[in-house]
Design an enzyme around this catalytic site. Structure first.
Site, PDB file in Angstrom:
ATOM      1  N   GLY A  35       0.785  -1.232   0.000  1.00 51.28           N
ATOM      2  CA  GLY A  35       0.000   0.000   0.000  1.00 51.28           C
ATOM      3  C   GLY A  35       0.816   1.281   0.000  1.00 51.28           C
ATOM      4  O   GLY A  35       1.746   1.458  -0.797  1.00 51.28           O
ATOM      5  N   ILE A  36       0.461   2.167   0.918  1.00 52.11           N
ATOM      6  CA  ILE A  36       1.082   3.497   0.966  1.00 52.11           C
ATOM      7  C   ILE A  36       2.571   3.389   1.327  1.00 52.11           C
ATOM      8  O   ILE A  36       3.406   4.097   0.770  1.00 52.11           O
ATOM      9  CB  ILE A  36       0.330   4.383   1.996  1.00 52.11           C
ATOM     10  N   ASP A  55       8.417  -4.436   8.121  1.00 45.65           N
ATOM     11  CA  ASP A  55       7.022  -4.887   8.008  1.00 45.65           C
ATOM     12  C   ASP A  55       6.861  -6.135   8.870  1.00 45.65           C
ATOM     13  O   ASP A  55       7.820  -6.881   9.099  1.00 45.65           O
ATOM     14  CB  ASP A  55       6.651  -5.194   6.552  1.00 45.65           C
ATOM     15  N   TYR A 175     -10.437   3.232  15.603  1.00 42.98           N
ATOM     16  CA  TYR A 175      -9.592   3.778  14.534  1.00 42.98           C
ATOM     17  C   TYR A 175      -9.495   5.300  14.641  1.00 42.98           C
ATOM     18  O   TYR A 175      -8.390   5.861  14.637  1.00 42.98           O
ATOM     19  CB  TYR A 175     -10.145   3.367  13.165  1.00 42.98           C
ATOM     20  N   LYS A 179      -6.092   7.482  15.495  1.00 51.61           N
ATOM     21  CA  LYS A 179      -5.496   8.413  14.537  1.00 51.61           C
ATOM     22  C   LYS A 179      -5.483   9.847  15.076  1.00 51.61           C
ATOM     23  O   LYS A 179      -4.610  10.637  14.732  1.00 51.61           O
ATOM     24  CB  LYS A 179      -6.220   8.324  13.193  1.00 51.61           C
TER      25      LYS A 179
END
Ligand SMILES: NC(=O)c1ccc[n+]([C@@H]2O[C@H](COP(=O)([O-])OP(=O)(O)OC[C@H]3O[C@@H](n4cnc5c(N)ncnc54)[C@H](O)[C@@H]3O)[C@@H](O)[C@H]2O)c1
Length: 274
Positions: A35-36, A55, A175, A179
């Site tokens: 992904g990002i 990772d 979530y 964040k």
């Protein structure tokens, strides 16, 4: 600013989106297997940066390293399989990167997980897992890299928040809260470490086409067409669109940006009509 310095700064800006100061920089990227994180690894490799990739998933990390070496045969990279929420493993990986490359210039504190669940059904264990990866993990990595950056007198940290750290959504209590914590941690570190030459900012993406979003779509928890309709730009973001923001924020072009939460959401969080 002297004329000479102004001319040099303008010449750099005139290079139009190139980031020559990133060449040779050592960039530690968490969640780099997908992904990002993977898009950022490719973007920094394109700028001739040196890569320390972490990772939790060894197969993803291996595939990421292969794709980077295929695209950039001269890239210097090292990999570490570790969980960001394992403090000892993080310290070992960051110290390993420091030993391998001699310094860490940039930390892309990216690894994170989603946690979508109606709040009344959210188990304590799910709440703790979201906090452990998204908040504790970001803290452990920032502290481990920050020790070296403060000591060397320079560094850039980009923490991955989310537009959901700023605007709320139902069924995302863990979530959104995690964040928002990342955004506040970013501000505290930014003002605490500025005197040591370390800039700390956060990136707050909207919906970006990655496995994290794909998995929620496949599980029937998200409708991609509805997401696109709700986004003023009419589409989801691409990982490379977050990676280019990271290049800018990590580069000298952003030398006066510190403690900022940079939103890249196609206008989602600016939009409050219906
Ligand atoms: N995709 C989006 O729409 C979106 C939007 C806002 C914010 N974000 C944030 O961007 C970051 C990256 O998201 P993505 O969409 O690329 O996710 P992704 O799921 O595609 O990739 C995340 C990577 O992190 C790794 N990872 C997961 N848990 C880990 C752990 N404990 N330790 C180390 N590595 C771990 C995974 O193996 C994977 O390679 C996350 O922090 C996410 O919350 C994503």
């Amino acid at each position: 600013m002297s004329d000479t310095i102004a001319a040099e700064a303008l010449a750099r800006l005139a290079q139009g989106g190139s980031f020559h100061d990133l060449a040779g920089k050592v960039v530690f990227i968490t969640g780099a297997g997908n992904g990002i994180g993977l898009a950022m690894a490719h973007a920094f490799a394109a700028c001739d940066a040196r890569l320390a990739l972490l990772d939790i998933d060894p197969a993803r990390l291996r595939a990421a390293a292969e794709s980077l070496l295929a695209g950039f045969p001269d890239v210097q990279l090292r990999t570490w399989v570790a969980a960001v929420n394992d403090e000892a493993a993080v310290n070992e990986a960051v110290s390993g990167a420091q030993a391998a490359f001699g310094r860490i210039d940039i930390l892309l504190n990216n690894a994170g997980i989603s946690m979508n669940c109606p709040t009344l059904a959210l188990a304590g264990e799910q709440w703790r897992q979201a906090m452990d990866v998204n908040v504790n993990g970001v803290f452990y990595c920032a502290q481990a890299a920050g020790r070296f950056m403060v000591e060397q007198g320079h560094g850039v940290i980009l923490n991955m928040s989310s537009m959901y750290g700023t605007v709320a959504a139902p069924e995302r209590a863990a979530y959104c809260t995690s964040k928002a914590a990342v955004a506040m941690l970013t501000k505290v570190l930014a003002i605490e470490w500025a005197k040591h030459g370390v800039r700390v900012n956060a990136i707050a993406p909207g919906y970006v086409k990655t496995a994290l979003v794909d998995d929620l779509i496949k599980a029937g928890r998200m409708d991609p067409d509805a997401l696109a309709r709700r986004t003023p730009l009419g589409r989801l973001g691409e990982p490379r669109e977050i990676a280019t923001l990271a290049l800018f924020l990590a580069s000298d072009h952003a030398s006066f940006i510190n403690g900022h939460i940079a939103v890249a959401d196609g206008g989602w969080s600016a939009y409050s009509y219906i």
